[in-house]
Design a protein around this motif. Sequence first.
Motif, PDB file in Angstrom:
ATOM      1  N   LEU A  49       0.844  -1.197   0.000  1.00  0.00           N
ATOM      2  CA  LEU A  49       0.000   0.000   0.000  1.00  0.00           C
ATOM      3  C   LEU A  49       0.882   1.251   0.000  1.00  0.00           C
ATOM      4  O   LEU A  49       0.947   1.981   0.978  1.00  0.00           O
ATOM      5  N   ALA A  52      -0.643   4.916   1.095  1.00  0.00           N
ATOM      6  CA  ALA A  52      -2.006   4.779   1.634  1.00  0.00           C
ATOM      7  C   ALA A  52      -1.940   4.710   3.155  1.00  0.00           C
ATOM      8  O   ALA A  52      -2.282   3.704   3.755  1.00  0.00           O
ATOM      9  N   ALA A  56      -3.640  -0.073   5.679  1.00  0.00           N
ATOM     10  CA  ALA A  56      -3.210  -1.474   5.705  1.00  0.00           C
ATOM     11  C   ALA A  56      -4.110  -2.347   6.577  1.00  0.00           C
ATOM     12  O   ALA A  56      -4.486  -3.452   6.173  1.00  0.00           O
TER      13      ALA A  56
END
Length: 108
Positions: A49, A52, A56
């Motif tokens: 990720l 991001a 997670a």
Amino acid sequence: MSAPTGTLDRRAAVKALLTKRGDLLVISGLGSSSYDVFDAGEHPGNFYLWGAMGGAAMVGLGLALAQPNRPVLVITGDGSGEVERALPPRDGPYLKNRFRGHLGFAVT
């Protein structure tokens, strides 16, 4: 380069976690967590990720719900871990009964 006495080499620890992983699905958070998982060896069960922050744990939870017969490990950093506090506690009654130990978290 060896780590000073009393410390843990994060990258070596992640590599040890992912040795003989079998069908383990791994979700890594942004930054060092993803670098560490990638350094442990590319695997089709890895999902990085990048960028991001805080996602997670949510992706790991969704993956564990969607794939109840496969173990899922979320590896994320302490900053992302703070953002991911919206996730219900893993030891709560619902998650404990639902996952029976196949969803794990490691904070690097």
